[in-house]
Design a protein around this motif. Structure first.
Motif, short mmCIF file in Angstrom:
data_model
loop_
_atom_site.label_atom_id
_atom_site.label_comp_id
_atom_site.label_asym_id
_atom_site.label_seq_id
_atom_site.Cartn_x
_atom_site.Cartn_y
_atom_site.Cartn_z
N SER A 124 -1.85 -1.30 8.27
CA SER A 124 -3.14 -0.83 8.80
C SER A 124 -3.02 0.65 9.13
CB SER A 124 -3.55 -1.62 10.05
OG SER A 124 -2.55 -1.52 11.06
N GLU A 125 -4.14 1.31 9.26
CA GLU A 125 -4.12 2.72 9.59
C GLU A 125 -3.62 2.93 11.01
OE1 GLU A 125 -4.66 5.37 7.71
OE2 GLU A 125 -4.92 4.04 5.99
N ALA A 126 -2.67 3.84 11.18
CA ALA A 126 -2.11 4.10 12.51
C ALA A 126 -3.17 4.63 13.47
CB ALA A 126 -0.95 5.08 12.40
N SER A 127 -4.18 5.29 12.93
CA SER A 127 -5.25 5.84 13.76
C SER A 127 -6.25 4.78 14.21
CB SER A 127 -5.99 6.94 12.99
OG SER A 127 -6.55 6.42 11.80
N ASN A 179 6.49 -2.89 2.47
CA ASN A 179 5.78 -2.61 3.71
C ASN A 179 5.40 -1.15 3.90
OD1 ASN A 179 8.31 -1.60 4.23
ND2 ASN A 179 8.92 -3.32 5.51
N ARG A 180 5.46 -0.37 2.87
CA ARG A 180 5.05 1.02 2.99
C ARG A 180 4.03 1.41 1.92
NH1 ARG A 180 9.72 -0.92 5.00
NH2 ARG A 180 10.83 -0.21 3.19
N ILE A 181 3.64 0.46 1.07
CA ILE A 181 2.78 0.79 -0.05
C ILE A 181 1.52 -0.07 -0.01
CG2 ILE A 181 2.60 0.89 -2.57
CD1 ILE A 181 5.65 1.10 -2.63
N SER A 183 0.94 7.62 7.59
CA SER A 183 -0.19 7.52 8.49
C SER A 183 -0.57 6.07 8.77
CB SER A 183 -1.40 8.26 7.91
OG SER A 183 -1.79 7.65 6.68
N THR A 184 0.30 5.14 8.37
CA THR A 184 0.01 3.72 8.53
C THR A 184 0.99 3.06 9.50
OG1 THR A 184 1.40 3.08 6.66
CG2 THR A 184 -0.92 3.57 6.20
N LEU A 236 5.99 -1.35 13.19
CA LEU A 236 6.81 -0.23 12.74
C LEU A 236 5.96 0.95 12.29
CD1 LEU A 236 9.18 -2.35 10.47
CD2 LEU A 236 9.59 -1.72 12.85
N ASN A 237 6.45 2.14 12.61
CA ASN A 237 5.89 3.37 12.07
C ASN A 237 7.01 4.12 11.35
OD1 ASN A 237 4.17 3.09 14.93
ND2 ASN A 237 2.96 3.59 13.12
#
Length: 335
Positions: A156-159, A3-5, A134-135, A128-129
């Motif tokens: 997804s992109e956090a922005s 979940n981070r890649i 940045s996701t 989760l962040n």
């Protein structure tokens, strides 16, 4: 869960020419009825504390299983989520990478708990962040016959702003069925349209009316067509995909929906002429999975992914867009 890649498909090299094999890609489509892992009788919804404890247990088991090269991962995950994690572990083993999954620092965790639909097992969303990322990661937890497991995940992109789930006075969300019809398209229609787009590699007509342009839609179709052009008829590319069981949908505050679903795909490259050169894969993951082989007759690429679709309300003039995904090439074999 992985979940981070962000995973990307293979890069094909043939006779000195490069062609991007973008996934998912299909020519035949099979859809299966959406289903929950373990339908249960009416049960009281979870509390925020319940969800937090389930998530904490998952994080602990996932970290332990990562250190044990995957042993016990089935206690933390199930379904497509487990298949993707095992795929990453297999890739690490082939690369002789013994580095365990590190414990990532969570900077923000939110839990969205829907009231379960009749006949549907309980499930919830963890948003989760992570520190230094940045996701945003979305994990779907579902109550299976073996207990709570992560069954799907997207990045997804956090922005990139997403519509917020609608909450009632008790702070609970509203789950939607696959045939919810007060949207511009039902969740099942969106899944079918996405799979059909991958199958035909043509972003037009009915598909364009349902799915907005983007990386997983119009660009995917363009990349597949470009790939076929680069192959110059020396190798024939055929594609197949199927939607996987399980559609998880939440009503949003603006009347739309957030929908998570999964898809498996296969890309098959078959030599079309005796004069065709051999084919091999240059992108690191693909090269590892193919064991750096050159194929002279046939190459098969298997992959799978989870996707997050944002479906607008029927009152909106917008189209559905794919806001998040998590894809992994699982295997490459042939002759």
């Amino acid at each position: 869960m992985i979940n981070r890649i962000a995973f990307v498909p293979a890069l094909v090299l043939m006779a000195g020419l490069t062609a991007a094999c973008q996934a998912p890609a299909t020519t035949s489509v099979t859809t299966r009825p959406a289903s929950s892992p373990a339908p249960t009788s009416a049960t009281a919804p979870l509390t925020q504390r319940d969800a937090s404890l389930i998530h904490a247990r998952y994080q602990r088991l996932f970290t332990q299983a990562g250190k044990a090269r995957g042993k016990g991962m089935e206690d933390a995950e199930a379904g497509l989520a487990l298949r993707l994690t095992r795929g990453q572990l297999r890739l690490a083993a082939l690369e002789k990478d013994d580095t365990p999954f590190p414990p990532f620092k969570i900077t923000k965790a939110e839990f969205t708990i829907p009231r379960p639909l009749p006949g549907q097992s309980r499930w919830f969303l963890a948003t989760l962040n992570y520190a230094g990322s940045s996701t945003t990661t979305h994990l779907i937890f579902a109550e299976t016959r073996d207990g709570w497991r992560v069954v799907a995940a997207t990045i997804s992109e956090a922005s990139q702003p997403l519509p917020a789930p609608a909450l009632d006075r008790q702070g609970l969300a509203t789950a939607l069925g696959p045939q919810a019809r007060d949207l511009v398209a039902t969740p099942r229609q969106v899944v079918q349209a996405h799979t059909t787009l991958a199958a035909k590699a043509r972003y037009d007509g009915h598909i364009r009316a349902i799915l907005a342009p983007g990386e997983q839609t119009s660009k995917m179709a363009t990349d597949i067509q470009s790939e076929r052009a680069v192959l110059r008829g020396q190798w024939r590319l055929t594609l197949a995909a199927r939607a996987l069981p399980g559609i998880y949908a939440l009503r949003t505050a603006d009347g739309g929906a957030l929908v998570w679903y999964g898809m498996r795909d296969t890309q098959t490259l078959t030599r079309s002429t005796p004069l065709a050169g051999s084919i091999s894969f240059s992108k690191p993951n693909a090269a590892t999975l193919s064991r750096h082989r050159s194929f002279t007759r046939r190459a098969v690429i298997d992959g799978a992914g989870c996707y997050l679709a944002v479906i607008p309300s029927r009152k909106s003039k917008a189209t559905t867009w794919i806001a998040g995904s998590m894809y992994l090439t699982l295997d490459i074999h042939g002759s």
